[in-house]
Scaffold this active site. Structure first.
Site, PDB file in Angstrom:
ATOM      1  N   ALA A 139     -75.049   8.732  14.524  1.00 35.37           N
ATOM      2  CA  ALA A 139     -76.159  10.111  15.080  1.00 35.37           C
ATOM      3  C   ALA A 139     -75.101  10.458  16.216  1.00 35.37           C
ATOM      4  CB  ALA A 139     -77.751   8.584  15.553  1.00 35.37           C
ATOM      5  N   ARG A 159     -72.986  23.332  16.517  1.00 37.12           N
ATOM      6  CA  ARG A 159     -73.084  24.210  15.683  1.00 37.12           C
ATOM      7  C   ARG A 159     -73.389  25.512  15.640  1.00 37.12           C
ATOM      8  NH1 ARG A 159     -70.916  24.808   9.716  1.00 37.12           N
ATOM      9  NH2 ARG A 159     -69.726  22.187  10.027  1.00 37.12           N
ATOM     10  N   GLU A 188     -68.743   7.566  24.531  1.00 37.31           N
ATOM     11  CA  GLU A 188     -68.577   5.758  23.733  1.00 37.31           C
ATOM     12  C   GLU A 188     -68.079   4.449  24.275  1.00 37.31           C
ATOM     13  OE1 GLU A 188     -69.342   5.053  20.845  1.00 37.31           O
ATOM     14  OE2 GLU A 188     -68.181   2.506  20.725  1.00 37.31           O
ATOM     15  N   CYS A 246     -70.529   0.727   7.098  1.00 36.51           N
ATOM     16  CA  CYS A 246     -71.016   0.329   6.083  1.00 36.51           C
ATOM     17  C   CYS A 246     -69.455   0.327   5.045  1.00 36.51           C
ATOM     18  CB  CYS A 246     -71.545   1.687   5.324  1.00 36.51           C
ATOM     19  SG  CYS A 246     -73.059   2.164   6.249  1.00 36.51           S
ATOM     20  N   TYR A 296     -63.407  10.238  12.223  1.00 35.92           N
ATOM     21  CA  TYR A 296     -62.876  11.520  12.940  1.00 35.92           C
ATOM     22  C   TYR A 296     -62.467  11.006  14.126  1.00 35.92           C
ATOM     23  CZ  TYR A 296     -65.037  15.014   9.701  1.00 35.92           C
ATOM     24  OH  TYR A 296     -66.038  15.559   8.614  1.00 35.92           O
ATOM     25  N   ASP A 349     -79.760   3.878  14.870  1.00 38.06           N
ATOM     26  CA  ASP A 349     -80.371   2.788  14.994  1.00 38.06           C
ATOM     27  C   ASP A 349     -81.591   2.179  15.673  1.00 38.06           C
ATOM     28  OD1 ASP A 349     -79.649   2.934  12.433  1.00 38.06           O
ATOM     29  OD2 ASP A 349     -77.533   1.527  13.522  1.00 38.06           O
ATOM     30  N   TYR A 404     -81.538  13.490 -20.661  1.00 41.18           N
ATOM     31  CA  TYR A 404     -80.905  12.899 -21.112  1.00 41.18           C
ATOM     32  C   TYR A 404     -79.839  13.007 -22.330  1.00 41.18           C
ATOM     33  CZ  TYR A 404     -81.221  11.559 -26.099  1.00 41.18           C
ATOM     34  OH  TYR A 404     -80.883  10.380 -27.211  1.00 41.18           O
TER      35      TYR A 404
END
Lengths: 422, 422
Positions: free
Chosen positions: B11, B21, B32, B42, B61, B258, B400
């Site tokens: 996040a 951006r 961090e 994950c 990264y 989270d 299909y």
């Protein structure tokens, strides 16, 4: 009360089975002009390829099954030559007349260019498939020309390559899948050339052919003559016009499957895209309503997928060019991502999304890659059914775990890219 | 103007990247507390299993990448110990104070039961994964107990079986995936037993364990203490309460990932389902709004998928029991079909659909099978986002062709079955 069904393939048998489920007392008779009923034509290329070994694997049910399990009479070799709706009866080639109270017309479609010579083949009937496989086994041709770069042509080329046959694939249309979508065409052409299929698209100066083997896959046309002669109206597409209940202009007469048109839910206009899955759905609704229910088949969004030498190629809704032709103001974006995380052996997948500049409504997608294409195509198809806006699409809660998808699913990456253009 | 982001995983880094951006001039600093940033948790079970060979493959990264390519300062080992919103500053463990104008809190979650002994393991951080893989290599344990039958527990059991370890999987909860869905639990248990995983669900009389190896996968709790001490409100779920813009009760302070709750679009109530894909989406929106845009993250539908010894198990929306608990009147139907035609080597796939009896709105699905699960789960998830009614769902124009799907897609077969109950 008797329900008569003309045509014993996808739509006709779906109609018959559904009517039986809703009305145990109805008399149901299916008339099939050929000798084979309940035949899954979509499996033919795989029968030719050899992955499907026996022709019987492609016929789901027998007339005996329908009689015994469903109390439905299925008559093979019974060709209807005229419909006299005033008397509520049809006449067979044999002269026999058969009365009906309700009628479902599911006469299907036929190749625009029928195979005429011994080395020419369509890929439409089980007999076509058997004859081609026998030809391949006995004649061992080394070169083939496939005329038509629609689904059947692409699948035929794939099947022939699996037999080691050199293939020239050509089409008058400059696009594959008859979809004005230049990047999709370029990607599929590149892939086919990698598999040594020679391509000639936009080939207007007479079709090349070979003396060895020619596959004619130049598209289908709906079998509407019988219905038209019986006073049943056709729509703008040339196929039989039906309402949401699959009823024609004649009350109590329904049409379903490849002979009938349906609504394109993105353009809001009638369309004719003959596919087995649509035929089954139309047949089911026609059968329900013929049995007295009130069900509707609102239409399709134009979803289709084909495997081309291992590349899954899927389309749904409109390409940018198709959207422009339909009077919309499309913007589109194309990204190439991975179907799973790179550390989990993700393979490239390309997603092109089209949305309407004015309303930001999603209009269509083309998706191609080795894996993970079908599910993502269906996500876009589902969004098209709900007329979803791009903003909402970009926030979809799609599943994520390394064996299945990257953390940003490729369709969401494409949506984010497209949002920048709005 | 400085945007400060607390937490450098999914996040937090999504927020930082998105803010950059939208605003090239913004100063962006990510703090961090750990030594590793941009870590894909994950992938941990697959690192333990060995399919992912190097830990570096899981870190997308580096801080250098962010500095060089995005002009974002990422400081590892920088633990925030308090937030003083009145002064718009945070204090680090070192005593250093860092000013902010906008703040994004993405402090994540932590295991409810931390591993305490040398032979106990969580599967939450990269260090956890490295320690467990080393333990497996050096100690060659023959037996393991996995406590917790949620995603992590199921993935851990799968990874351990791949190492030939005998696994006992137990959970106080009688259901797997904490989803009251008896058939799903039965199917997964049967599959696990086939792979010689011993199961004890609803195990209330003290957890069994082994001296050899214990995996603690008893769920997560959100890291909210720092935020709460700083005056940021929590919601009913215990996680940080945010609006659609991911803003907390404090203006200019956003939360994502989270540590934050979000809206469940099927129940219309706040929920807390910590998953990487949701964290990324929330982070993206938090970052956009922190940079002055006006974007929204409306919520989730509870989509999740896990691979359990080769069985893909997916859920979205609500199970029937969950729907009842939410005050709805669910009806459900379950069918087992094939992911492709039988003649094309179709494998069994089971679809359970839940809809609301009153409104016929689709409420959820559980899908399991070896192949073709993820895409079909996503189709249902997309339909849940649009609040689609069962009737419309049953008519979806899904793709299909024999390599991809049977002519009636399993989700449509399930929908037809469920329509009979309405």
């Amino acid at each position: 009360l008797r329900l008569l069904v003309i045509g014993g393939t996808a739509a006709g048998l779906s109609a018959a089975a559904r009517a039986r489920r809703l009305d145990p007392a109805l008399e149901i008779v299916v008339l099939e002009k050929g000798e084979v009923v309940s035949f899954g034509a979509c499996g033919l290329p795989y029968f030719v390829e050899g992955r499907v070994r026996e022709p019987e694997q492609l016929t789901v049910y027998t007339p005996e099954y329908f009689r015994r399990e469903r109390n439905i009479t299925v008559r093979a070799g019974a060709e209807v030559v005229s419909i006299a709706h005033g008397r509520r009866e049809v006449q067979l080639r044999s002269g026999e007349r058969v009365h009906y109270d309700r009628l479902v017309i599911s006469t299907g479609a036929r190749p625009v260019e029928p195979a005429a010579r011994p080395n020419e083949f369509n890929l439409h009937t089980l007999a076509d498939g058997k004859r081609l496989r026998q030809f391949l086994t006995e004649q061992q041709p080394r070169h083939a020309t496939v005329i038509g770069a629609g689904y059947i042509g692409l699948e035929a080329a794939t099947a022939l390559r699996a037999h080691g046959v050199q293939v020239l694939l050509c089409d008058r249309n400059p696009h594959i899948l008859h979809r004005d979508d230049p990047e999709l065409t370029a990607a599929v052409c590149k892939h086919l050339e990698h598999f040594h299929v020679e391509l000639r698209l936009g080939c207007t100066d007479g079709m090349p052919d070979t003396d060895e083997l020619v596959i004619r896959a130049q598209g289908l046309r709906p079998n509407v003559e019988l219905a038209a002669d019986g006073g049943i109206e056709r729509g703008r597409t040339g196929a039989i016009r039906v309402d949401e209940r699959m009823e024609t202009n004649l009350p109590g007469v329904f049409a379903a499957g490849d002979c009938a048109e349906t609504m394109h839910l993105v353009t809001g206009r009638p369309t004719w895209i003959p596919l087995g899955t649509t035929a089954n759905k139309m047949g089911r609704v026609a059968g329900a309503n013929a049995a007295g229910a009130r069900e509707r088949f609102p239409g399709i969004v134009g979803t289709a997928i084909v495997s081309v030498c291992g590349l899954a190629v899927g389309v749904t809704g409109l390409s940018a060019a198709q959207a422009r032709a339909a009077g919309l103001q499309p913007v589109s974006a194309r990204i190439t991502s991975v179907d799973r995380p790179r550390y989990f052996f993700g393979k490239p997948i390309t997603v092109e999304l089209v949305a309407d500049r004015t309303t930001s409504r999603l209009l269509g997608a083309s998706i191609w890659g080795e894996e993970g294409v079908a599910g993502r195509l269906n996500v876009v198809a589902t969004a098209l059914h709900s007329r979803m806006r791009l903003e909402d699409f970009a926030g979809l809660d799609l599943c994520y775990a390394p064996p299945f998808a990257p953390v940003w699913d490729p369709v969401l990456v494409a949506a984010q890219q497209l949002q920048k253009s709005l």
